[in-house]
Design a protein around this motif. Structure first.
Motif, PDB file in Angstrom:
ATOM      1  N   MET A 130       0.861  -1.179   0.000  1.00  0.00           N
ATOM      2  CA  MET A 130       0.000   0.000   0.000  1.00  0.00           C
ATOM      3  C   MET A 130       0.899   1.231   0.000  1.00  0.00           C
ATOM      4  O   MET A 130       1.272   1.745   1.052  1.00  0.00           O
ATOM      5  CB  MET A 130      -0.910  -0.008   1.231  1.00  0.00           C
ATOM      6  N   THR A 131       1.264   1.682  -1.193  1.00  0.00           N
ATOM      7  CA  THR A 131       2.221   2.782  -1.295  1.00  0.00           C
ATOM      8  C   THR A 131       1.596   4.144  -1.017  1.00  0.00           C
ATOM      9  O   THR A 131       2.308   5.081  -0.684  1.00  0.00           O
ATOM     10  CB  THR A 131       2.853   2.793  -2.697  1.00  0.00           C
ATOM     11  N   ASN A 132       0.280   4.271  -1.152  1.00  0.00           N
ATOM     12  CA  ASN A 132      -0.391   5.542  -0.925  1.00  0.00           C
ATOM     13  C   ASN A 132      -1.527   5.337   0.069  1.00  0.00           C
ATOM     14  O   ASN A 132      -2.698   5.264  -0.316  1.00  0.00           O
ATOM     15  CB  ASN A 132      -0.911   6.106  -2.250  1.00  0.00           C
ATOM     16  N   PRO A 133      -1.212   5.249   1.373  1.00  0.00           N
ATOM     17  CA  PRO A 133      -2.265   4.983   2.349  1.00  0.00           C
ATOM     18  C   PRO A 133      -3.223   6.159   2.494  1.00  0.00           C
ATOM     19  O   PRO A 133      -2.841   7.313   2.272  1.00  0.00           O
ATOM     20  CB  PRO A 133      -1.498   4.735   3.645  1.00  0.00           C
ATOM     21  N   PRO A 134      -4.468   5.879   2.863  1.00  0.00           N
ATOM     22  CA  PRO A 134      -5.464   6.957   2.964  1.00  0.00           C
ATOM     23  C   PRO A 134      -5.287   7.795   4.225  1.00  0.00           C
ATOM     24  O   PRO A 134      -4.707   7.361   5.208  1.00  0.00           O
ATOM     25  CB  PRO A 134      -6.781   6.182   3.021  1.00  0.00           C
ATOM     26  N   THR A 135      -5.798   9.006   4.157  1.00  0.00           N
ATOM     27  CA  THR A 135      -5.888   9.852   5.344  1.00  0.00           C
ATOM     28  C   THR A 135      -7.291   9.680   5.910  1.00  0.00           C
ATOM     29  O   THR A 135      -8.280   9.930   5.226  1.00  0.00           O
ATOM     30  CB  THR A 135      -5.641  11.326   4.990  1.00  0.00           C
ATOM     31  N   MET A 136      -7.359   9.231   7.139  1.00  0.00           N
ATOM     32  CA  MET A 136      -8.661   9.001   7.778  1.00  0.00           C
ATOM     33  C   MET A 136      -9.066  10.243   8.549  1.00  0.00           C
ATOM     34  O   MET A 136      -8.238  10.884   9.183  1.00  0.00           O
ATOM     35  CB  MET A 136      -8.571   7.801   8.702  1.00  0.00           C
ATOM     36  N   SER A 137     -10.348  10.546   8.487  1.00  0.00           N
ATOM     37  CA  SER A 137     -10.871  11.721   9.175  1.00  0.00           C
ATOM     38  C   SER A 137     -12.123  11.354   9.957  1.00  0.00           C
ATOM     39  O   SER A 137     -12.889  10.492   9.540  1.00  0.00           O
ATOM     40  CB  SER A 137     -11.228  12.814   8.169  1.00  0.00           C
ATOM     41  N   ALA A 138     -12.297  12.035  11.085  1.00  0.00           N
ATOM     42  CA  ALA A 138     -13.497  11.854  11.896  1.00  0.00           C
ATOM     43  C   ALA A 138     -13.952  13.237  12.369  1.00  0.00           C
ATOM     44  O   ALA A 138     -13.145  14.156  12.519  1.00  0.00           O
ATOM     45  CB  ALA A 138     -13.222  10.942  13.080  1.00  0.00           C
TER      46      ALA A 138
END
Length: 146
Positions: A130-138
């Motif tokens: 996974m070379t471009n992991p997601p940015t998680m938001s809450a």
């Protein structure tokens, strides 16, 4: 002695011409393919569970920040520290967590709204895949009491 008996039996069923050697090789190849697929499924499942857990931690940390801000309306730094403390108790790297405390109504008077948003760059276990992991938001929002 027992090995000699087994060898004699194998000669009678055609093992002398290499039939069983080819079967053993095919079984090894099939086993390695099946094991690879099984391990891939296990690791993908672990990664998805870790991502879901991380999102849940972010959402709960945002809720804790709102809870703190509701009771202590003027203390934005305290709300940010509350969010980071909650996330640190769950083994996440709090230096990578961005927290924003805002007041959508523009005031900190009672019954005004307070909003806490949290974002975090997900760190995967399988970072090579996974070379471009997601940015998680809450995001969480509440009304001030005091």
């Amino acid at each position: 002695m027992r090995i000699l008996r087994i060898q004699k039996r194998l000669r009678h069923i055609g093992a002398s011409d290499g039939f069983l050697k080819h079967e053993i090789g095919a079984v090894a190849v099939e086993f390695s393919v099946a094991l690879s697929c099984f391990l891939m499924i296990i690791f993908v499942t672990m990664e998805l569970c870790s991502a879901a857990y991380t999102y849940t931690v972010l959402a709960e940390a945002a809720n804790e920040g709102v809870h703190y801000a509701v009771l202590n309306s003027a203390d934005q730094t305290g709300a940010v520290n509350t969010v980071k403390h909650y996330a640190s108790c769950t083994l996440h790297d709090v230096s990578q967590i961005a927290v924003s405390v805002t007041y959508p109504d523009g005031t900190t008077t009672p019954l005004s709204r307070v909003a806490v948003s949290v974002s975090y760059q997900y760190v995967p276990y399988l970072s090579s895949f996974m070379t471009n992991p997601p940015t998680m938001s809450a995001y969480a929002e509440g009304r001030l009491r005091h």
